[in-house]
Design an enzyme around this catalytic site. Structure first.
Site, PDB file in Angstrom:
ATOM      1  N   SER A 240     101.583  -2.641  31.266  1.00  0.00           N
ATOM      2  CA  SER A 240     101.290  -1.597  32.272  1.00  0.00           C
ATOM      3  C   SER A 240     100.608  -0.393  31.628  1.00  0.00           C
ATOM      4  CB  SER A 240     102.560  -1.172  33.003  1.00  0.00           C
ATOM      5  OG  SER A 240     103.576  -0.804  32.104  1.00  0.00           O
ATOM      6  N   HIS A 270     106.622  -9.034  32.582  1.00  0.00           N
ATOM      7  CA  HIS A 270     106.731  -7.609  32.267  1.00  0.00           C
ATOM      8  C   HIS A 270     107.886  -6.993  33.050  1.00  0.00           C
ATOM      9  CE1 HIS A 270     105.695  -3.767  30.884  1.00  0.00           C
ATOM     10  NE2 HIS A 270     104.549  -3.552  31.483  1.00  0.00           N
ATOM     11  N   HIS A 316     113.999  -9.279  22.022  1.00  0.00           N
ATOM     12  CA  HIS A 316     112.896  -8.314  22.152  1.00  0.00           C
ATOM     13  C   HIS A 316     111.816  -8.613  21.133  1.00  0.00           C
ATOM     14  CE1 HIS A 316     110.787  -4.490  22.705  1.00  0.00           C
ATOM     15  NE2 HIS A 316     111.380  -4.467  23.882  1.00  0.00           N
ATOM     16  N   ARG A 325     117.989   2.003  25.497  1.00  0.00           N
ATOM     17  CA  ARG A 325     117.914   2.163  26.957  1.00  0.00           C
ATOM     18  C   ARG A 325     119.028   1.341  27.610  1.00  0.00           C
ATOM     19  NH1 ARG A 325     111.941   0.196  27.935  1.00  0.00           N
ATOM     20  NH2 ARG A 325     112.799  -1.457  26.606  1.00  0.00           N
ATOM     21  N   ASP A 371     116.811  -4.607  30.241  1.00  0.00           N
ATOM     22  CA  ASP A 371     116.968  -5.326  31.508  1.00  0.00           C
ATOM     23  C   ASP A 371     118.329  -5.991  31.673  1.00  0.00           C
ATOM     24  OD1 ASP A 371     114.367  -4.728  32.358  1.00  0.00           O
ATOM     25  OD2 ASP A 371     113.571  -6.273  31.038  1.00  0.00           O
TER      26      ASP A 371
HETATM   27  N1  CMX Z   1     117.119 -16.624  25.113  1.00  0.00           N
HETATM   28  C1  CMX Z   1     116.748 -17.786  24.579  1.00  0.00           C
HETATM   29  N2  CMX Z   1     115.831 -17.910  23.607  1.00  0.00           N
HETATM   30  C2  CMX Z   1     115.280 -16.775  23.168  1.00  0.00           C
HETATM   31  C3  CMX Z   1     115.641 -15.518  23.653  1.00  0.00           C
HETATM   32  C4  CMX Z   1     116.593 -15.453  24.690  1.00  0.00           C
HETATM   33  N3  CMX Z   1     116.963 -14.311  25.243  1.00  0.00           N
HETATM   34  N4  CMX Z   1     114.916 -14.576  23.002  1.00  0.00           N
HETATM   35  C5  CMX Z   1     114.123 -15.229  22.137  1.00  0.00           C
HETATM   36  N5  CMX Z   1     114.350 -16.571  22.239  1.00  0.00           N
HETATM   37  C6  CMX Z   1     113.638 -17.634  21.535  1.00  0.00           C
HETATM   38  C7  CMX Z   1     112.169 -17.587  21.886  1.00  0.00           C
HETATM   39  O1  CMX Z   1     111.940 -18.224  23.138  1.00  0.00           O
HETATM   40  C8  CMX Z   1     111.567 -18.319  20.709  1.00  0.00           C
HETATM   41  O2  CMX Z   1     111.791 -19.692  20.898  1.00  0.00           O
HETATM   42  P1  CMX Z   1     110.663 -20.783  20.493  1.00  0.00           P
HETATM   43  O3  CMX Z   1     110.450 -20.595  19.013  1.00  0.00           O
HETATM   44  O4  CMX Z   1     111.300 -22.077  20.848  1.00  0.00           O
HETATM   45  O5  CMX Z   1     109.465 -20.447  21.293  1.00  0.00           O
HETATM   46  C9  CMX Z   1     112.449 -17.835  19.561  1.00  0.00           C
HETATM   47  O6  CMX Z   1     113.680 -17.417  20.140  1.00  0.00           O
HETATM   48  C10 CMX Z   1     111.865 -16.699  18.753  1.00  0.00           C
HETATM   49  O7  CMX Z   1     111.531 -15.647  19.652  1.00  0.00           O
HETATM   50  P2  CMX Z   1     111.565 -14.125  19.174  1.00  0.00           P
HETATM   51  O8  CMX Z   1     110.537 -13.951  18.127  1.00  0.00           O
HETATM   52  O9  CMX Z   1     112.953 -13.740  18.856  1.00  0.00           O
HETATM   53  O10 CMX Z   1     111.183 -13.345  20.500  1.00  0.00           O
HETATM   54  P3  CMX Z   1     109.705 -13.119  21.131  1.00  0.00           P
HETATM   55  O11 CMX Z   1     109.113 -11.903  20.520  1.00  0.00           O
HETATM   56  O12 CMX Z   1     108.916 -14.374  21.071  1.00  0.00           O
HETATM   57  O13 CMX Z   1     110.073 -12.878  22.653  1.00  0.00           O
HETATM   58  C11 CMX Z   1     111.185 -11.927  24.509  1.00  0.00           C
HETATM   59  C12 CMX Z   1     110.653 -11.675  23.099  1.00  0.00           C
HETATM   60  C13 CMX Z   1     111.731 -10.618  25.083  1.00  0.00           C
HETATM   61  C14 CMX Z   1     110.066 -12.450  25.429  1.00  0.00           C
HETATM   62  C15 CMX Z   1     112.330 -12.967  24.404  1.00  0.00           C
HETATM   63  O14 CMX Z   1     113.370 -12.451  23.624  1.00  0.00           O
HETATM   64  C16 CMX Z   1     112.851 -13.403  25.760  1.00  0.00           C
HETATM   65  O15 CMX Z   1     112.277 -14.314  26.370  1.00  0.00           O
HETATM   66  N6  CMX Z   1     113.942 -12.753  26.265  1.00  0.00           N
HETATM   67  C17 CMX Z   1     114.451 -13.053  27.570  1.00  0.00           C
HETATM   68  C18 CMX Z   1     113.603 -12.402  28.653  1.00  0.00           C
HETATM   69  C19 CMX Z   1     113.761 -10.897  28.667  1.00  0.00           C
HETATM   70  O16 CMX Z   1     114.859 -10.372  28.588  1.00  0.00           O
HETATM   71  N7  CMX Z   1     112.646 -10.154  28.795  1.00  0.00           N
HETATM   72  C20 CMX Z   1     112.680  -8.708  28.867  1.00  0.00           C
HETATM   73  C21 CMX Z   1     111.966  -8.023  27.740  1.00  0.00           C
HETATM   74  C22 CMX Z   1     112.156  -6.536  27.887  1.00  0.00           C
HETATM   75  C23 CMX Z   1     111.084  -5.717  27.235  1.00  0.00           C
HETATM   76  O17 CMX Z   1     110.064  -6.270  26.799  1.00  0.00           O
HETATM   77  O18 CMX Z   1     111.243  -4.486  27.202  1.00  0.00           O
END
Ligand code: CMX
Length: 434
Positions: A240, A270, A316, A325, A371
Site C-alpha cells: 500500500s 496484504h 513475518h 503492534r 494480525d
Molecule cells: N504458518 C505456516 N508456515 C509458515 C508460517 C505460518 N504462519 N510462516 C512462515 N511459514 C513457512 C513459509 O510458508 C515458508 O514455507 P515454504 O518454505 O514451504 O515455502 C517457510 O515457513 C519460510 O517462510 P519465512 O521465511 O519464515 O516467511 P516469509 O517471509 O516467506 O513469509 C509471511 C512471511 C508473513 C507471509 C508468512 O509468515 C505467513 O504466511 N504467515 C501467515 C500469514 C500472515 O499472518 N500474514 C500477515 C503478515 C503481516 C504483515 O506482513 O505485517
C-alpha cells in the site's frame, strides 16, 4: 498552520542534507540485486528511502525513531483517555517531533475544520450495488473527492515546484480529516441502518469513528485510538505504501495516490490477513465447542499445517520477535476483555503456536504479527463483519502514506522508473558471470 510552518522551517536543512548526499556520494553502492530478488518481488532490495518509519527485525516498527511502547507513553492522550490522539501521531509522522498536547490538538482542529464529507462522495457509496466490497467503496469515495484536489487545481493553473508540498499537505489534511466519517458511513451502509452520522464536536478524530460507527463506549474509542496509531506506517516497501508512492511520483495528487494504495491494501496478501486470522481462531472454537486443551490446540495447528495451509497471524518477512503492534493490542485485550473466550484463545495461541512453528524447522519467525489479535478485538466490540476490517486498516495507513507523500514532494523525489530486463537478458547475464 503549524504543520506548514514546521515543515517549511525544516525543509532547507533536509534539502541540503539530501542534495549533498546524492551529489557527493551518488555512485556509492548500497546493495546489489540478485536474480532471486528480481523474480521474487524485490524482497529485501534496498531501493527506497523514508525517514518516517523503519521496521527493525528485532524491535519492529519505529515511527520517527520511536518504538511503539515509547510512543504510547510520550504521545499526548485524548481527554479522559490513556490512548494517543491521532492528531499527535500525524504531527509526529509529518514533523518528526513529539508534539505537545496543544500541537496535537491543533492537528485535531485542522481535521475538524476540514471534516465535512461532500455529499457526492456519499452518493457514490450509496449508488453502488449492495454487495460491493467495503474496500471498493472506500477506494471509490477517496477517488471521487479527487475533484476537490487543491494540488490538481493549482497545478492546472501553474504552480512553482517549490510549492508542490504545500498543496500536497492541503490535500493530505483535507482527505485524512474525512476518513473516519467515510469509513463509518461505509459500515452503516453495508451492515447497518444506512444513515450518515455526523461527528461530535467534543470528540477527537479516532474517538469520533467509534461514535459515528455506533459503538460510542469509552473502551471502543480507546481501541480505535490504539488501532489507528498502530497501523499507520510500516516503511515504504509494503504494497500500500509503495503503490501510493509510485502513483504520487507521477505528480498524481493525494486522492489518486491513496485510492491506489487502498486498492493494494485490499489484496489477500496484504490487508486481509487479519480476517484470515480471526476466521481461523473461530474455526478452532467451533471445532471444540469452546476453548480446547493445549494438546487439542497443538494438534489442530498441525492439522492446519499438514493440510498445506499457513497459520494466519504468525510469521513475518522482516520481524524476528513478537510484533510490538501485536503486543500493544494483546495488552489492551488483557486489560479490557480477559473474560472473552475468543481472547482467551488468542492467549492460548501465543503459548502453543510458536512452539509448533518452531518444530517445523523452517519458519524464520514463529511469533505473532499484528494480525493475530486485531480482528478479535474488533469482534469483541461488535464489528463482526470481516470484510470491513481492512477499511479500518486503510484509514490508519493513509496517515502514514500521506505523510510520506508530502515529504516526497517537499524533497522533490522524482518519477519512479526502475528498469526491467527480459528473461533472455537475465540468462545472458548469468551465463557471463557463472
Ligand atoms: N504458518 C505456516 N508456515 C509458515 C508460517 C505460518 N504462519 N510462516 C512462515 N511459514 C513457512 C513459509 O510458508 C515458508 O514455507 P515454504 O518454505 O514451504 O515455502 C517457510 O515457513 C519460510 O517462510 P519465512 O521465511 O519464515 O516467511 P516469509 O517471509 O516467506 O513469509 C509471511 C512471511 C508473513 C507471509 C508468512 O509468515 C505467513 O504466511 N504467515 C501467515 C500469514 C500472515 O499472518 N500474514 C500477515 C503478515 C503481516 C504483515 O506482513 O505485517
Amino acid at each position: 498552520m503549524i504543520l506548514k510552518e514546521k515543515i517549511a522551517a525544516q525543509l532547507p536543512e533536509w534539502q541540503e542534507r539530501v542534495g549533498k548526499l546524492v551529489k557527493e556520494n551518488g555512485d556509492v553502492v548500497v546493495g546489489e540485486v540478485n536474480v532471486s530478488q528480481i523474480y521474487g518481488g524485490m524482497r529485501g532490495a534496498k531501493v527506497l528511502v523514508t525517514d518516517i518509519s523503519y521496521v527493525d527485525p528485532q524491535e519492529g516498527i519505529r515511527f520517527r525513531g520511536y518504538a511503539i511502547p515509547e510512543l504510547l507513553e510520550l504521545l499526548p492522550k485524548a481527554q479522559g483517555s490513556d490512548f494517543p490522539l491521532s492528531g499527535g501521531l500525524y504531527y509526529l509522522l509529518l514533523i518528526g517531533e513529539i508534539p505537545t498536547y496543544a500541537e496535537a490538538m491543533s492537528v485535531e482542529e485542522e481535521w475538524k475544520s476540514r471534516g465535512e464529507v461532500p455529499s457526492y462522495a456519499l452518493d457514490v457509496i450509496r449508488a453502488m450495488p449492495a454487495d460491493t466490497h467495503p474496500m471498493t467503496l472506500f477506494s471509490q469515495a477517496i477517488l471521487a473527492m479527487q475533484n476537490d484536489s487543491v494540488f490538481a487545481k493549482r497545478y492546472q493553473v501553474g504552480m512553482q515546484k517549490t510549492e508542490y508540498w504545500e498543496a500536497m499537505l492541503e490535500d493530505a489534511l483535507n482527505l485524512t480529516a474525512k476518513l473516519p466519517a467515510i469509513a463509518a458511513f461505509i459500515y452503516r451502509k453495508k451492515f447497518g441502518d444506512g444513515e450518515f452520522v455526523a461527528p461530535r464536536a467534543d470528540l477527537d478524530w479516532a474517538g469520533n469513528f467509534a461514535h459515528m460507527v455506533g459503538i460510542p463506549t469509552q473502551a471502543y474509542q480507546d481501541l480505535t485510538r490504539l488501532y489507528f496509531f498502530l497501523h499507520s506506517d510500516h516503511e515504504s516497501g509494503n504494497a500500500s505504501a509503495h503503490a501510493t508512492h509510485l502513483v504520487a511520483s507521477a505528480l498524481s495528487d493525494v486522492y489518486y495516490a491513496c485510492s491506489a494504495g487502498i486498492n493494494a491494501l485490499a489484496g489477500p496478501l496484504h490487508g486481509l490477513a487479519n480476517q484470515m486470522s480471526l476466521k481461523w481462531l473461530l474455526s478452532v472454537r467451533e471445532e471444540f465447542g469452546g476453548l480446547p486443551s493445549e494438546e487439542q490446540f497443538d494438534k489442530y495447528c498441525w492439522d492446519t499445517l499438514n493440510a498445506g495451509q499457513v497459520i494466519p497471524g504468525y510469521g513475518h518477512a522482516v520481524l524476528r520477535q513478537p510484533d510490538p503492534r501485536y503486543t500493544a493490542q494483546f495488552k489492551f485485550g488483557q486489560q479490557f476483555m480477559q473474560d472473552d473466550e475468543l481472547f482467551q484463545l488468542v492467549e492460548m495461541a501465543f503459548e502453543v503456536i510458536p512452539k509448533v512453528l518452531g518444530e517445523t524447522g523452517k519458519v524464520k519467525n514463529p511469533w505473532p504479527n499484528v494480525d493475530a489479535v486485531s480482528g478479535t478485538l474488533q469482534y469483541h466490540y461488535g464489528i463482526r463483519e470481516f470484510d470491513f476490517y481492512t477499511v479500518l486498516f486503510g484509514v490508519s495507513r493513509i496517515l502514514g502514506v500521506t505523510a510520506n507523500a508530502v515529504w516526497a514532494r517537499a524533497l522533490g523525489q522524482p518519477l519512479e522508473r526502475p528498469k526491467s530486463l527480459t528473461t533472455r537478458m537475465l540468462e545472458e547475464i548469468v551465463s557471463q558471470k557463472r
